[in-house]
Design a protein around this motif. Structure first.
Motif, PDB file in Angstrom:
ATOM      1  N   ALA A   1       0.827  -1.210   0.000  1.00 49.33           N
ATOM      2  CA  ALA A   1       0.000   0.000   0.000  1.00 49.33           C
ATOM      3  C   ALA A   1       0.857   1.255   0.000  1.00 49.33           C
ATOM      4  O   ALA A   1       0.526   2.250  -0.663  1.00 49.33           O
ATOM      5  CB  ALA A   1      -0.936  -0.008   1.212  1.00 49.33           C
TER       6      ALA A   1
ATOM      7  N   ALA B   1      -6.751   7.698  -6.989  1.00 48.02           N
ATOM      8  CA  ALA B   1      -7.000   6.256  -6.951  1.00 48.02           C
ATOM      9  C   ALA B   1      -8.133   5.856  -7.891  1.00 48.02           C
ATOM     10  O   ALA B   1      -8.112   4.774  -8.482  1.00 48.02           O
ATOM     11  CB  ALA B   1      -7.319   5.823  -5.524  1.00 48.02           C
TER      12      ALA B   1
ATOM     13  N   VAL C   1       1.977   1.794  -3.518  1.00 48.85           N
ATOM     14  CA  VAL C   1       0.859   2.319  -4.310  1.00 48.85           C
ATOM     15  C   VAL C   1       0.674   3.810  -4.062  1.00 48.85           C
ATOM     16  O   VAL C   1       0.528   4.609  -5.001  1.00 48.85           O
ATOM     17  CB  VAL C   1      -0.443   1.555  -3.994  1.00 48.85           C
ATOM     18  CG1 VAL C   1      -1.650   2.257  -4.626  1.00 48.85           C
ATOM     19  CG2 VAL C   1      -0.356   0.121  -4.494  1.00 48.85           C
ATOM     20  N   HIS C   2       0.711   4.212  -2.804  1.00 46.22           N
ATOM     21  CA  HIS C   2       0.522   5.633  -2.485  1.00 46.22           C
ATOM     22  C   HIS C   2       1.684   6.479  -3.005  1.00 46.22           C
ATOM     23  O   HIS C   2       1.472   7.633  -3.425  1.00 46.22           O
ATOM     24  CB  HIS C   2       0.334   5.803  -0.975  1.00 46.22           C
ATOM     25  CG  HIS C   2      -0.964   5.240  -0.480  1.00 46.22           C
ATOM     26  ND1 HIS C   2      -1.067   4.457   0.652  1.00 46.22           N
ATOM     27  CD2 HIS C   2      -2.221   5.325  -0.994  1.00 46.22           C
ATOM     28  CE1 HIS C   2      -2.325   4.109   0.819  1.00 46.22           C
ATOM     29  NE2 HIS C   2      -3.040   4.613  -0.156  1.00 46.22           N
TER      30      HIS C   2
ATOM     31  N   CYS D   1      -6.200   1.008  -0.204  1.00 48.97           N
ATOM     32  CA  CYS D   1      -5.927   1.819  -1.399  1.00 48.97           C
ATOM     33  C   CYS D   1      -7.181   2.319  -2.098  1.00 48.97           C
ATOM     34  O   CYS D   1      -7.101   3.265  -2.890  1.00 48.97           O
ATOM     35  CB  CYS D   1      -5.083   1.026  -2.389  1.00 48.97           C
ATOM     36  SG  CYS D   1      -3.463   0.565  -1.747  1.00 48.97           S
TER      37      CYS D   1
END
Length: 370
Positions: free
Chosen positions: A73, A87, A76-77, A126
């Motif tokens: 995560a 997102a 992803v961020h 997410c």
């Protein structure tokens, strides 16, 4: 509808997570963002320990999966922040998970493959659909469940009628062989990649890997040890085949070193590097002797000594990094899992029976909606 996907990969090398943001709206995938994060030492050690039988495995594996996904995560961020992309613009995340057991076709004829992951938690953290569990559908169809990346290699590197071979050297090495037709792609695991080299380097130098292969280059290959290791039956097995730490681990190495414990550590490192180069080169020479270009990706492409040994073993072949083709070595597998996620979301098959030995092509992956 958006054609942006995120791919996440944490491989057998256990060094951390690589992630890419890929755009599939053009003729070939374009990486528009890359991020990575290392594993904390405690998580790395736990993931390594879970490769072998131990106490309280179910509880520990579940918590390790949670820890892994929190790093996923974070990557992803990082990607979303760097690209200034919300997102909501991402169609899905492809999250392979961390392979801790890989025993297809064993025990009961079907066997199993196990990747630690918590895709529901990743979707929650997410706010993006997650595709995970890519291997098990192929195993259920009688396949090896690996390697999964050859069809992506064909889609990305096989443009314009080119038919290069692609060698991914992560913890385990795997080879993709292409043909002029999309369904002509073949692939299989060659044997150890960085896993044994990294383990020996950490144990004897304290470094997590042999930077540029300089330590191996300072040693001398021991012919007797090399020949002993090359007698491992896996190397002579015909494709389709796959392997992992279930076979090529520190216990395997200790057995090979019996009676040779006095060898200088740098000589063992040189011999392990030669083993990886030979396993890969022998595979190419046996299965595609006419290949003239070998594209190398994965962390092994950054090991200059290993690349030199590959070139030496393959004098008829141009050995080059995937960088030359516009995709850096550490981004190839993550991009492949973005592609695999897209195939799942489109309900398109992604397995290749010639590669895995499955009864037919299958849609791979389980979808966890945000």
């Amino acid at each position: 509808m958006s054609d942006l996907y995120i791919g996440l990969m944490s491989g057998t090398s256990l060094d951390g997570v690589d992630g890419v943001l890929a755009d599939f709206s053009g003729q070939s995938p374009q990486v528009v963002g890359h991020a990575s994060a290392p594993f904390p030492a405690a998580l790395q050690q736990e993931l390594l320990a879970l490769n072998t039988a131990s106490d309280n495995e179910l509880h520990r594996a579940a918590l390790a999966g949670n820890g892994l996904v929190r790093i996923y995560a974070d990557v992803v961020h990082q990607l979303l922040k760097a690209s200034k992309c919300p997102a909501s613009a991402i169609r899905a995340i492809g999250a392979h998970g961390q392979t801790v057991r890989h025993r297809p076709q064993e025990f009961d004829g079907t066997g199993y493959t196990l990747q630690l992951n918590q895709p529901a938690l990743l979707a929650e953290l997410c706010g993006i659909d997650v595709v995970a569990d890519f291997r098990s559908r192929d195993v259920a169809a009688g396949g090896q469940g690996a390697p999964l990346v050859p069809p992506f290699h064909q889609a990305f590197f096989g443009q314009g009628g080119q038919c290069p071979a692609v060698l991914n050297i992560g913890g385990i090495s795997n080879l993709t062989l292409m043909g002029t037709q999309a369904d002509a792609v073949r692939g299989f695991d060659c044997g150890p990649g960085n896993a044994l080299m990294d383990a020996w380097c950490l144990a004897h130098s304290g470094a997590p890997y042999d930077n540029l292969g300089l330590w191996a280059a300072s040693g001398t290959v021991n012919p007797a040890l090399l020949q002993r290791m090359l007698q491992e039956p896996f190397f002579a097995k015909a494709p389709p085949k796959s392997t992992g730490r279930d076979l090529f681990n520190t216990s395997w190495l200790a057995r090979q070193l019996q009676g040779m414990e006095a060898l200088p550590p740098q000589d063992v490192q040189a011999t392990l590097t030669e083993l990886t180069a030979r396993a890969c080169a022998d595979s190419l020479l046996r299965e595609a002797p006419d290949a003239r270009t070998l594209i190398v990706c994965g962390g092994g492409a950054l090991n200059l000594h290993l690349m030199a040994r590959l070139s030496s073993a393959l004098p008829m072949c141009k050995v080059t990094s995937s960088d030359v083709f516009g995709l850096p070595p550490l981004q190839v597998e993550a991009t492949a899992f973005a592609w695999l996620a897209r195939q799942a979301m489109l309900r398109s098959t992604a397995s290749v029976p010639k590669v895995t030995g499955a009864q037919g092509a299958r849609i791979l992956g389980a979808i966890y909606p945000a």
